[in-house]
Scaffold this motif. Structure first.
Motif, PDB file in Angstrom:
ATOM      1  N   TYR A  40       4.067  -5.827  -6.200  1.00 60.00           N
ATOM      2  CA  TYR A  40       4.580  -6.924  -5.385  1.00 60.00           C
ATOM      3  C   TYR A  40       5.974  -7.332  -5.866  1.00 60.00           C
ATOM      4  N   SER A 276       1.524  -0.839   0.066  1.00 61.32           N
ATOM      5  CA  SER A 276       1.166  -2.051   0.811  1.00 61.32           C
ATOM      6  C   SER A 276       1.703  -3.305   0.123  1.00 61.32           C
ATOM      7  N   LEU A 277       1.609  -3.345  -1.208  1.00 61.74           N
ATOM      8  CA  LEU A 277       2.069  -4.523  -1.935  1.00 61.74           C
ATOM      9  C   LEU A 277       3.587  -4.596  -2.001  1.00 61.74           C
ATOM     10  N   LEU A 280       4.421  -5.968   1.213  1.00 63.29           N
ATOM     11  CA  LEU A 280       4.100  -7.392   1.233  1.00 63.29           C
ATOM     12  C   LEU A 280       5.181  -8.210   0.528  1.00 63.29           C
ATOM     13  N   GLY A 281       5.683  -7.688  -0.588  1.00 62.34           N
ATOM     14  CA  GLY A 281       6.764  -8.377  -1.284  1.00 62.34           C
ATOM     15  C   GLY A 281       8.013  -8.486  -0.428  1.00 62.34           C
ATOM     16  N   ALA A 283       8.080  -8.317   2.874  1.00 62.11           N
ATOM     17  CA  ALA A 283       7.753  -9.191   3.998  1.00 62.11           C
ATOM     18  C   ALA A 283       7.809 -10.663   3.593  1.00 62.11           C
ATOM     19  N   THR A 284       7.396 -10.971   2.371  1.00 62.73           N
ATOM     20  CA  THR A 284       7.441 -12.361   1.901  1.00 62.73           C
ATOM     21  C   THR A 284       8.869 -12.884   1.903  1.00 62.73           C
TER      22      THR A 284
END
Length: 295
Positions: A40, A276-277, A280-281, A283-284
């Motif tokens: 992440y 995926s992570l 996600l990072g 996307a955050t």
């Protein structure tokens, strides 16, 4: 309140709130979550570089080639700096690349790197949190001699300094714009500071030491705000350069120090989780940026 008081309040809050938020989120991570959180952190760093720092640098630049050259020079600078840190902490025949005990099988056994520690000799990192070896949170076997931590602290200090200057510029233009800018910077900094905190832990620092270093780094925001208030016109030309150097530092840490460790888990399940992570990072950072800009 005077403009300078607004700037001081905004930069102090902008420095402390993200660090506290990062500590509350990251400091309570369990040992099994560390490889997940490092993935992440890679995404958060890459998102901050390509979605926030570099666009700001290019928007402020009158010479895109010079800005790109600054980024390239920054990458070379941090490569040299890391070499100096390596040279200080290990003899050339005992460094990672020359370690006769380091085999592909042993390197692949851990999501973290195999490192030589001057305190613990040759020892392989286990699949646990880099702070899990003892009570104060440090682990000489798993950390990377502070290399990643040093890189991220330098980049984060540049970044915080520039943020302080930007906050000062916004308040000098309009108080409401200054408040909105400060809120946006805090929102951006929280996920990024989580990544920075995790990198410091991965780099061998204890939780309290990582928190203190992040807090000290955040003081650069106050310095940037005050100097920006008094000498904004003189400093404005340097904002793009500082942003480019901050981007170079974060990009180097993500690509050179953290991603190679993720490759030690080549199995499909681990790879899917890592990708995926990382996504996600990224996307955050994007979602927080969109929300802040939209506000």
């Amino acid at each position: 309140m005077t403009t300078l008081t607004w700037i001081l309040a905004a930069t102090v809050a902008g420095g402390i709130i993200p660090v506290l938020g990062a500590w509350l989120i990251a400091a309570r991570a369990s040992a099994a979550q560390v490889p997940v959180l490092i993935s992440y952190a890679v995404g958060a760093l890459l998102g901050a570089v390509f979605l926030e720092l570099l666009p700001h640098a290019f928007n402020r630049s009158d010479n895109l080639q010079a800005t790109a050259a600054t980024l390239l020079g920054g990458l070379l600078l941090f490569f040299i700096l890391e070499k100096l840190v390596l040279w200080r902490h290990c003899h050339i025949e005992e460094c990672e690349a020359h370690d006769p005990h380091d085999t592909p099988a042993s390197a692949a056994a851990s999501p973290l790197a195999h490192h030589h520690s001057p305190l613990h000799g040759h020892s392989h990192a286990h699949a646990h949190a880099p702070w899990a070896a003892n009570g104060n949170g440090s682990n000489g076997a798993a950390h990377d001699h502070g290399r990643s931590g040093m890189m991220i602290l330098i980049g984060d200090t540049f970044h915080n300094f520039v943020d302080g200057v930007l906050i000062a510029a916004a308040f000098l233009a309009d108080t409401q714009l200054g408040i909105v800018t400060a809120v946006a910077i805090v929102a951006h900094e929280v996920p990024q500071e989580v990544g920075d905190f995790l990198i410091l832990l991965h780099s061998g620092y204890s939780k309290s030491h990582a928190f203190t270093l992040n807090l000290l780094s955040s003081a650069a925001m106050v310095v940037g705000g005050v100097l920006g208030y008094y000498a904004l016109h003189a400093m404005e030309q340097w904002i793009g350069t500082l942003i480019s150097l901050a981007a170079a530092s974060m990009l180097y840490v993500a690509v050179a120090d953290l991603i190679p460790g993720l490759h030690r888990r080549p199995e499909i399940r681990a790879t899917v989780m890592q990708v995926s992570l990382i996504a996600l990072g990224i996307a955050t950072i994007w979602l927080v940026g969109e929300a802040a800009h939209g506000g």
